[in-house]
Design a protein around this motif. Sequence first.
Motif, PDB file in Angstrom:
ATOM      1  N   GLY A 100       0.926  -1.082   0.017  1.00 24.41           N
ATOM      2  CA  GLY A 100       0.163  -0.025   0.161  1.00 24.41           C
ATOM      3  C   GLY A 100       0.831   1.297  -0.032  1.00 24.41           C
ATOM      4  O   GLY A 100       0.710   2.019   0.734  1.00 24.41           O
ATOM      5  N   VAL A 101       1.675   1.377  -0.766  1.00 21.29           N
ATOM      6  CA  VAL A 101       2.710   2.374  -0.769  1.00 21.29           C
ATOM      7  C   VAL A 101       2.034   3.683  -1.418  1.00 21.29           C
ATOM      8  O   VAL A 101       1.993   3.777  -2.727  1.00 21.29           O
ATOM      9  N   LYS A 102       1.510   4.472  -0.691  1.00 21.40           N
ATOM     10  CA  LYS A 102       0.730   5.558  -1.043  1.00 21.40           C
ATOM     11  C   LYS A 102       1.228   6.775  -1.638  1.00 21.40           C
ATOM     12  O   LYS A 102       0.636   7.626  -2.495  1.00 21.40           O
ATOM     13  N   ASN A 103       2.651   6.948  -1.287  1.00 23.44           N
ATOM     14  CA  ASN A 103       3.360   8.027  -1.878  1.00 23.44           C
ATOM     15  C   ASN A 103       4.129   7.597  -3.243  1.00 23.44           C
ATOM     16  O   ASN A 103       4.992   8.199  -3.856  1.00 23.44           O
ATOM     17  N   LEU A 104       4.031   6.300  -3.670  1.00 19.83           N
ATOM     18  CA  LEU A 104       4.733   5.933  -5.342  1.00 19.83           C
ATOM     19  C   LEU A 104       3.868   6.094  -6.365  1.00 19.83           C
ATOM     20  O   LEU A 104       2.653   5.645  -6.403  1.00 19.83           O
ATOM     21  N   THR A 105       4.411   6.503  -7.421  1.00 26.95           N
ATOM     22  CA  THR A 105       3.810   6.377  -8.796  1.00 26.95           C
ATOM     23  C   THR A 105       4.946   5.768  -9.589  1.00 26.95           C
ATOM     24  O   THR A 105       5.872   5.956  -9.782  1.00 26.95           O
ATOM     25  N   VAL A 106       4.265   4.674 -10.506  1.00 30.67           N
ATOM     26  CA  VAL A 106       5.093   3.982 -11.350  1.00 30.67           C
ATOM     27  C   VAL A 106       4.601   4.396 -12.824  1.00 30.67           C
ATOM     28  O   VAL A 106       3.388   4.410 -13.262  1.00 30.67           O
ATOM     29  N   ILE A 107       5.485   5.001 -13.434  1.00 30.11           N
ATOM     30  CA  ILE A 107       5.202   5.338 -15.134  1.00 30.11           C
ATOM     31  C   ILE A 107       5.891   4.111 -15.936  1.00 30.11           C
ATOM     32  O   ILE A 107       7.039   3.923 -15.643  1.00 30.11           O
ATOM     33  N   ILE A 108       5.143   3.661 -16.715  1.00 24.11           N
ATOM     34  CA  ILE A 108       5.412   2.299 -17.517  1.00 24.11           C
ATOM     35  C   ILE A 108       5.608   3.019 -19.010  1.00 24.11           C
ATOM     36  O   ILE A 108       4.469   3.288 -19.648  1.00 24.11           O
ATOM     37  N   TRP A 109       6.872   3.092 -19.372  1.00 21.79           N
ATOM     38  CA  TRP A 109       6.950   3.586 -20.950  1.00 21.79           C
ATOM     39  C   TRP A 109       6.971   2.262 -21.779  1.00 21.79           C
ATOM     40  O   TRP A 109       7.606   1.302 -21.782  1.00 21.79           O
ATOM     41  N   ASP A 110       5.897   2.144 -22.612  1.00 18.73           N
ATOM     42  CA  ASP A 110       5.667   0.849 -23.312  1.00 18.73           C
ATOM     43  C   ASP A 110       5.497   0.941 -24.770  1.00 18.73           C
ATOM     44  O   ASP A 110       4.851   1.638 -25.567  1.00 18.73           O
ATOM     45  N   ASN A 111       6.763   0.386 -25.404  1.00 14.92           N
ATOM     46  CA  ASN A 111       7.056   0.550 -26.753  1.00 14.92           C
ATOM     47  C   ASN A 111       6.868  -0.730 -27.523  1.00 14.92           C
ATOM     48  O   ASN A 111       7.177  -1.013 -28.542  1.00 14.92           O
ATOM     49  N   GLY A 112       7.077  -1.917 -26.564  1.00 11.43           N
ATOM     50  CA  GLY A 112       6.812  -3.055 -27.048  1.00 11.43           C
ATOM     51  C   GLY A 112       8.121  -3.722 -27.610  1.00 11.43           C
ATOM     52  O   GLY A 112       8.247  -4.629 -28.019  1.00 11.43           O
ATOM     53  N   ILE A 113       9.212  -3.050 -27.256  1.00 10.83           N
ATOM     54  CA  ILE A 113      10.472  -3.683 -27.681  1.00 10.83           C
ATOM     55  C   ILE A 113      11.464  -3.539 -26.532  1.00 10.83           C
ATOM     56  O   ILE A 113      11.406  -2.642 -25.749  1.00 10.83           O
TER      57      ILE A 113
END
Length: 200
Positions: A100-113
Amino acid sequence: MTDTTDNLHVMNRAALTKRLVAGLGNREAVVGGIGNSNWDLWGADKTRGENFYMLGSMGLAVPIAVGVALAQPARRVFALEGDGSLLMQLGCLSTVAAQGVKNLTVIIWDNGIYQITGGQGTPAAAARTDMVAIARASGIASAAWAADEAEFDALVARALATDGPHVIGVKIDNEPGHNQTDRDPIRFRESFMRAMAEPV
């Protein structure tokens, strides 16, 4: 909030990284995954002590960001991770949810390679795997695709203003990184530690 990968605008990772960093104003920590995620963070603002640069540790941006976020609950923490790197440590999403890491944001850069090793397609791309759906199924309710730049900005603003954890998925182009991070892990460690010692 976009729920599917249908009709997503393909965006530029470096440009969005600059937008993200430029909008941070409260000593937020940003952990850049290896390769282009890292190099774009370096190019966005190499003087920023709150940036942590991964050197040769594929898949560990989110686990490191989790550690920082748990140790400093008053500080917002962002992990910038490529889809290929996230596949190396996919179980970390369950850990994020369970803790429950309330202060975390994960940004996923997705280009499939796997871009920096020659552009090989990821298994997830071949199977049309939805990384945001995996985050939701792992227990992260606040997980969405950014349909375009405006929605990316809105999702980042929500992450800065509300409890998470948050996951933001972004479909990106294949433009290579234009900056190479200095190969100086000791300096990066010391700089980051000094920045994390400063109050938010």
